[in-house]
Design an enzyme around this catalytic site. Structure first.
Site, PDB file in Angstrom:
ATOM      1  N   HIS A  62      28.635  -7.857   7.097  1.00  0.00           N
ATOM      2  CA  HIS A  62      27.470  -8.084   8.043  1.00  0.00           C
ATOM      3  C   HIS A  62      26.394  -7.143   7.378  1.00  0.00           C
ATOM      4  O   HIS A  62      25.332  -7.644   7.034  1.00  0.00           O
ATOM      5  CB  HIS A  62      27.675  -7.819   9.301  1.00  0.00           C
ATOM      6  CG  HIS A  62      26.269  -7.618  10.069  1.00  0.00           C
ATOM      7  ND1 HIS A  62      25.566  -8.667  10.407  1.00  0.00           N
ATOM      8  CD2 HIS A  62      25.808  -6.456  11.037  1.00  0.00           C
ATOM      9  CE1 HIS A  62      24.518  -8.325  11.252  1.00  0.00           C
ATOM     10  NE2 HIS A  62      24.631  -7.178  11.185  1.00  0.00           N
ATOM     11  N   ASP A  92       1.364 -13.448 -14.344  1.00  0.00           N
ATOM     12  CA  ASP A  92       2.667 -13.242 -14.128  1.00  0.00           C
ATOM     13  C   ASP A  92       2.954 -11.876 -13.844  1.00  0.00           C
ATOM     14  O   ASP A  92       2.254 -10.839 -14.220  1.00  0.00           O
ATOM     15  CB  ASP A  92       3.422 -14.008 -15.138  1.00  0.00           C
ATOM     16  CG  ASP A  92       4.776 -14.553 -14.413  1.00  0.00           C
ATOM     17  OD1 ASP A  92       5.519 -13.434 -14.097  1.00  0.00           O
ATOM     18  OD2 ASP A  92       5.016 -15.631 -14.544  1.00  0.00           O
ATOM     19  N   TRP A 127      29.715   0.411   5.807  1.00  0.00           N
ATOM     20  CA  TRP A 127      28.828  -0.024   4.589  1.00  0.00           C
ATOM     21  C   TRP A 127      28.909   1.287   4.031  1.00  0.00           C
ATOM     22  O   TRP A 127      28.296   1.250   2.743  1.00  0.00           O
ATOM     23  CB  TRP A 127      27.496  -0.415   5.000  1.00  0.00           C
ATOM     24  CG  TRP A 127      26.453   0.131   5.369  1.00  0.00           C
ATOM     25  CD1 TRP A 127      26.331   0.873   6.715  1.00  0.00           C
ATOM     26  CD2 TRP A 127      25.325   0.756   4.634  1.00  0.00           C
ATOM     27  NE1 TRP A 127      25.267   1.599   6.532  1.00  0.00           N
ATOM     28  CE2 TRP A 127      24.681   1.598   5.375  1.00  0.00           C
ATOM     29  CE3 TRP A 127      24.855   0.326   3.438  1.00  0.00           C
ATOM     30  CZ2 TRP A 127      23.336   2.307   5.133  1.00  0.00           C
ATOM     31  CZ3 TRP A 127      23.626   0.997   3.013  1.00  0.00           C
ATOM     32  CH2 TRP A 127      23.184   1.924   3.631  1.00  0.00           C
ATOM     33  N   SER A 157      19.807  -4.918 -10.235  1.00  0.00           N
ATOM     34  CA  SER A 157      18.922  -6.215  -9.947  1.00  0.00           C
ATOM     35  C   SER A 157      17.389  -5.323  -9.316  1.00  0.00           C
ATOM     36  O   SER A 157      16.355  -5.549  -9.713  1.00  0.00           O
ATOM     37  CB  SER A 157      19.311  -6.941  -8.771  1.00  0.00           C
ATOM     38  OG  SER A 157      18.375  -7.884  -8.172  1.00  0.00           O
ATOM     39  N   SER A 158      17.785  -4.490  -8.278  1.00  0.00           N
ATOM     40  CA  SER A 158      16.651  -3.791  -7.611  1.00  0.00           C
ATOM     41  C   SER A 158      15.969  -2.789  -8.722  1.00  0.00           C
ATOM     42  O   SER A 158      14.694  -2.636  -8.646  1.00  0.00           O
ATOM     43  CB  SER A 158      17.054  -2.977  -6.564  1.00  0.00           C
ATOM     44  OG  SER A 158      17.766  -4.064  -5.656  1.00  0.00           O
ATOM     45  N   HIS A 241      18.865   7.172   2.909  1.00  0.00           N
ATOM     46  CA  HIS A 241      17.642   7.281   3.827  1.00  0.00           C
ATOM     47  C   HIS A 241      16.576   6.829   3.175  1.00  0.00           C
ATOM     48  O   HIS A 241      15.944   5.999   3.996  1.00  0.00           O
ATOM     49  CB  HIS A 241      17.601   8.832   4.328  1.00  0.00           C
ATOM     50  CG  HIS A 241      16.490   8.425   5.595  1.00  0.00           C
ATOM     51  ND1 HIS A 241      17.035   8.117   6.530  1.00  0.00           N
ATOM     52  CD2 HIS A 241      15.180   8.852   5.563  1.00  0.00           C
ATOM     53  CE1 HIS A 241      15.978   8.287   7.339  1.00  0.00           C
ATOM     54  NE2 HIS A 241      15.025   8.417   6.821  1.00  0.00           N
ATOM     55  N   GLU A 243      16.753   4.310   1.445  1.00  0.00           N
ATOM     56  CA  GLU A 243      16.869   2.873   1.457  1.00  0.00           C
ATOM     57  C   GLU A 243      16.277   2.109   2.701  1.00  0.00           C
ATOM     58  O   GLU A 243      15.828   1.053   2.700  1.00  0.00           O
ATOM     59  CB  GLU A 243      18.233   2.598   1.451  1.00  0.00           C
ATOM     60  CG  GLU A 243      18.814   1.198   1.660  1.00  0.00           C
ATOM     61  CD  GLU A 243      18.328   0.115   0.822  1.00  0.00           C
ATOM     62  OE1 GLU A 243      18.522  -1.198   1.227  1.00  0.00           O
ATOM     63  OE2 GLU A 243      18.056   0.562  -0.509  1.00  0.00           O
ATOM     64  N   TYR A 245      13.563   3.042   4.191  1.00  0.00           N
ATOM     65  CA  TYR A 245      12.263   2.969   3.981  1.00  0.00           C
ATOM     66  C   TYR A 245      11.800   1.991   2.959  1.00  0.00           C
ATOM     67  O   TYR A 245      10.783   1.288   3.097  1.00  0.00           O
ATOM     68  CB  TYR A 245      11.467   4.467   3.586  1.00  0.00           C
ATOM     69  CG  TYR A 245      11.533   5.352   4.874  1.00  0.00           C
ATOM     70  CD1 TYR A 245      10.817   4.856   5.870  1.00  0.00           C
ATOM     71  CD2 TYR A 245      12.423   6.421   4.701  1.00  0.00           C
ATOM     72  CE1 TYR A 245      10.984   5.947   7.024  1.00  0.00           C
ATOM     73  CE2 TYR A 245      12.829   7.104   5.835  1.00  0.00           C
ATOM     74  CZ  TYR A 245      11.811   6.872   7.174  1.00  0.00           C
ATOM     75  OH  TYR A 245      11.961   7.509   8.154  1.00  0.00           O
ATOM     76  N   SER A 256      -0.063  -5.069   7.945  1.00  0.00           N
ATOM     77  CA  SER A 256      -1.272  -4.843   7.736  1.00  0.00           C
ATOM     78  C   SER A 256      -2.254  -6.174   7.656  1.00  0.00           C
ATOM     79  O   SER A 256      -3.226  -6.503   8.206  1.00  0.00           O
ATOM     80  CB  SER A 256      -1.317  -3.933   6.508  1.00  0.00           C
ATOM     81  OG  SER A 256      -0.775  -2.615   7.011  1.00  0.00           O
ATOM     82  N   HIS A 290      20.206  14.508   8.107  1.00  0.00           N
ATOM     83  CA  HIS A 290      20.277  14.233   9.340  1.00  0.00           C
ATOM     84  C   HIS A 290      21.120  13.122   9.803  1.00  0.00           C
ATOM     85  O   HIS A 290      21.448  12.739  10.921  1.00  0.00           O
ATOM     86  CB  HIS A 290      18.875  13.613   9.844  1.00  0.00           C
ATOM     87  CG  HIS A 290      18.299  12.462   9.332  1.00  0.00           C
ATOM     88  ND1 HIS A 290      16.909  12.282   9.158  1.00  0.00           N
ATOM     89  CD2 HIS A 290      18.764  11.256   8.865  1.00  0.00           C
ATOM     90  CE1 HIS A 290      16.892  10.991   8.923  1.00  0.00           C
ATOM     91  NE2 HIS A 290      17.833  10.216   8.620  1.00  0.00           N
ATOM     92  N   HIS A 291      21.756  12.432   8.591  1.00  0.00           N
ATOM     93  CA  HIS A 291      22.887  11.419   8.896  1.00  0.00           C
ATOM     94  C   HIS A 291      24.317  12.145   9.147  1.00  0.00           C
ATOM     95  O   HIS A 291      25.408  11.329   9.124  1.00  0.00           O
ATOM     96  CB  HIS A 291      22.886  10.640   7.759  1.00  0.00           C
ATOM     97  CG  HIS A 291      21.909   9.638   7.618  1.00  0.00           C
ATOM     98  ND1 HIS A 291      21.753   8.404   8.434  1.00  0.00           N
ATOM     99  CD2 HIS A 291      20.549   9.657   7.181  1.00  0.00           C
ATOM    100  CE1 HIS A 291      20.447   7.592   8.093  1.00  0.00           C
ATOM    101  NE2 HIS A 291      19.935   8.738   7.398  1.00  0.00           N
ATOM    102  N   THR A 316       3.933   7.874  10.265  1.00  0.00           N
ATOM    103  CA  THR A 316       4.321   6.643  11.023  1.00  0.00           C
ATOM    104  C   THR A 316       3.516   6.425  12.127  1.00  0.00           C
ATOM    105  O   THR A 316       2.885   5.182  12.301  1.00  0.00           O
ATOM    106  CB  THR A 316       6.002   6.794  11.328  1.00  0.00           C
ATOM    107  OG1 THR A 316       6.604   7.087  10.159  1.00  0.00           O
ATOM    108  CG2 THR A 316       6.387   5.351  11.836  1.00  0.00           C
ATOM    109  N   LYS A 319       0.219   5.062  11.140  1.00  0.00           N
ATOM    110  CA  LYS A 319       0.199   3.566  10.813  1.00  0.00           C
ATOM    111  C   LYS A 319       0.088   2.751  12.042  1.00  0.00           C
ATOM    112  O   LYS A 319      -0.816   1.826  12.110  1.00  0.00           O
ATOM    113  CB  LYS A 319       1.472   3.203  10.031  1.00  0.00           C
ATOM    114  CG  LYS A 319       1.320   3.713   8.338  1.00  0.00           C
ATOM    115  CD  LYS A 319       2.248   2.893   7.500  1.00  0.00           C
ATOM    116  CE  LYS A 319       1.981   1.616   7.364  1.00  0.00           C
ATOM    117  NZ  LYS A 319       0.670   1.666   6.399  1.00  0.00           N
ATOM    118  N   ARG A 438      31.119   3.677  17.580  1.00  0.00           N
ATOM    119  CA  ARG A 438      30.896   2.318  16.737  1.00  0.00           C
ATOM    120  C   ARG A 438      32.154   1.961  16.064  1.00  0.00           C
ATOM    121  O   ARG A 438      33.034   2.621  15.799  1.00  0.00           O
ATOM    122  CB  ARG A 438      29.803   2.833  15.550  1.00  0.00           C
ATOM    123  CG  ARG A 438      28.420   3.280  16.130  1.00  0.00           C
ATOM    124  CD  ARG A 438      27.882   3.944  14.882  1.00  0.00           C
ATOM    125  NE  ARG A 438      27.681   3.148  13.804  1.00  0.00           N
ATOM    126  CZ  ARG A 438      26.879   3.424  12.778  1.00  0.00           C
ATOM    127  NH1 ARG A 438      26.444   4.506  12.636  1.00  0.00           N
ATOM    128  NH2 ARG A 438      26.785   2.527  11.690  1.00  0.00           N
TER     129      ARG A 438
END
Length: 534
Positions: A62, A92, A127, A157-158, A241, A243, A245, A256, A290-291, A316, A319, A438
């Protein structure tokens, strides 16, 4: 036909391929989440016959499907590839063939991921793939190796896509379009590309070391050989982390545009919006631990990560309040994209507030690995990234396809997913505060009530997905007959062209979103004659 799609170097075609992969993966990921919620609907073993390993394999499937095969391909590969060249007036992307290979390694990654769940007993590691659970002792067989290959392929890819977007944005802007005139969505993809470029090599290093530990007897994370599993956590979260964002910043760009269009006002503080996104991206690299407050960090280290994490709330907040200022006093039209945008503002803020609690090292000792964390990041992802994805789809798809969707059905779909997602994830905070852990398929009877509620919510949200698939089908089949504002559309433009940002921006120094000035759908090759930005 085969050549057009297999060997395509056209950014628009590649974007469509990304969208197709994302829809397929999203359906598979939703199916897995539904099985997870069915198992958790009541205490005891419901459907998985007490097979905790299978439960965790579903959790991995998932997570990886939703993150690497739905949100990133759709927001960055889909919207990014389709709209970024159009918005900067480029024919292009800079490297069309790299663009092609960047897409085609993703299906290979998907094959590796699916295969990893089918061989031996699957990769039941979460994950995060932490050793020693992911070591060869705890997970013998090729499952985890295949999952690592899947992550490697998505990383390739990324990275290729990120290089392409950066070079395209820097080198292929049309005459007169300075960086300060770039539309906010282009900025969001540009900043996201830098985050990918800096974080993915670290992930690749970490999982490659894990691969070597598992298969070639090295001891990077093997305590008996002098290694340290905490090193893996640092490497993983230094990617992990940024990731989150990477997943949300393209959404910021979409919101926006939507908020501006349906309020008929330019975005409040456009330049500060760009600086806010850049600050969020930069700070995202300085808060990874912090994780892992509970792995035994020094008190002063924990103090630093607590304060650094809270500082992210400032850009944040800038925004959020700028979006609210854009809406304030505007001529608001509550079309489907605007509903998603407003829901995004409320629910993303809610997710951010629960994050402030988790930022505290002392509080996190209680919250870590409970459903409070699951509730928090699903508010940010499920109601941040996914809502912005839907907002972008309903906003741009009439322009991209030249076909309108059924507005009434689209609004029903919005309310279904809005109610469903909240019913799933709001109760999770209560479960977490009460200590429900969890990634465990069984729980004490005391937690039964809220889990049952959450499982009902997942059915409502899944219903909204089926409705979305029907809306997509209806748009492709009946798109020319669907009415906008109860009038048949006779002009060859997106339905909201009349109130698009182009109107109030063309005569100002700000950039205008020129994608709405093209034909609908746009020609295979746009801007054969370069546009000039005033």
């Amino acid at each position: 036909m085969v050549q057009r799609w297999l060997y395509s170097t056209n950014a628009k075609d590649i974007a469509v391929l990304y969208f197709m992969l994302a829809i397929f993966s999203g359906m598979a990921g939703t199916a897995m989440s539904l099985i997870i919620r069915l198992e958790l609907a009541a205490p005891g073993s419901q459907y998985l016959h007490g097979n905790s390993q299978l439960f965790n394999v579903l959790v991995v499937g998932h997570a990886v499907l939703m993150i690497f095969f739905l949100v990133m391909p759709a927001l960055i590969g889909g919207f990014g590839n389709y709209l970024l060249p159009l918005m900067i007036g480029a024919t292009d992307t800079a490297f069309p063939r790299i663009n092609n290979i960047a897409f085609w390694v993703l299906p290979m990654g998907l094959v590796c991921l699916v295969t990893s769940t089918l061989v031996e007993s699957g990769a039941g590691t979460g994950w995060t793939v932490y050793p020693p659970l992911s070591s060869i002792q705890a997970h013998s067989g090729p499952s985890v190796d295949l999952a690592i290959f899947a992550l490697h392929l998505t990383s390739i890819s990324s990275l290729l896509g990120a290089i392409n977007f950066i070079v395209t944005t820097l080198n292929m802007r049309t005459n007169g379009m300075t960086m300060h005139k770039l539309p906010l969505f282009v900025w969001s993809i540009f900043i996201t590309a830098f985050l990918l470029l800096l974080s993915l090599p670290v992930l690749s290093a970490g999982i490659t070391m894990l691969l070597l530990d598992r298969n070639f007897n090295t001891s990077f994370f093997e305590v008996s050989g002098g290694g340290d599993p905490i090193l893996y956590e640092h490497l993983f979260w230094f990617f992990g982390h940024p990731e989150v964002y990477i997943l949300i910043i393209p959404g910021f760009g979409i919101i926006s545009h939507v908020v501006s269009t349906y309020s008929k006002k330019p975005v409040f503080g456009e330049i500060s919006m760009v600086y806010a996104m850049a600050s969020i991206g930069l700070l995202g690299f300085l808060v990874w631990s912090h994780h892992m407050y509970i792995v035994g960090l020094d008190a002063d280290t924990r103090a630093y990560f607590t304060s650094a994490t809270m500082i992210i709330a400032i850009p944040t907040g800038i925004k959020i309040f700028s979006w609210l200022a854009t809406i304030h006093g505007g001529s608001i039209r509550l079309a489907t994209p605007m509903l998603y945008a407003i829901a995004f503002l409320f629910l993303f803020t809610m997710g951010g507030l629960t994050g402030v609690a988790l930022a505290n090292a002392s509080l996190d000792v209680a919250f870590h690995d409970t459903y409070y964390v699951v509730g928090h990041f699903h508010y940010v992802l499920s109601m941040g990234a996914i809502f912005s994805l839907f907002a972008g789809y309903y906003y741009w798809s009439p322009q991209i396809l030249g076909l309108n969707y059924n507005e009434k059905l689209a609004q029903i779909q919005f309310w279904l997913i809005f109610i469903g997602a909240n019913v799933i994830f709001f109760p999770m905070h209560f479960l977490g505060i009460n200590g429900m852990p969890r990634r465990i398929p069984d729980y004490p009877d005391a937690f039964a009530g809220w889990n049952y509620v959450a499982s009902i919510g997942s059915f409502i949200a899944t219903l909204s997905l089926f409705l979305f698939i029907y809306i997509l089908y209806d748009q492709l089949v009946n798109g020319l007959n669907n009415k906008v504002n109860n009038k048949s559309v006779i002009y060859n433009k997106a339905p909201d062209f009349v109130e698009s940002n182009t109107i109030f921006n063309l005569n100002t120094v700000k950039s205008s979103s020129i994608e709405f000035l093209l034909t609908s759908p746009p020609a295979v090759h746009s801007f054969n004659t370069p546009a000039v930005q005033s």
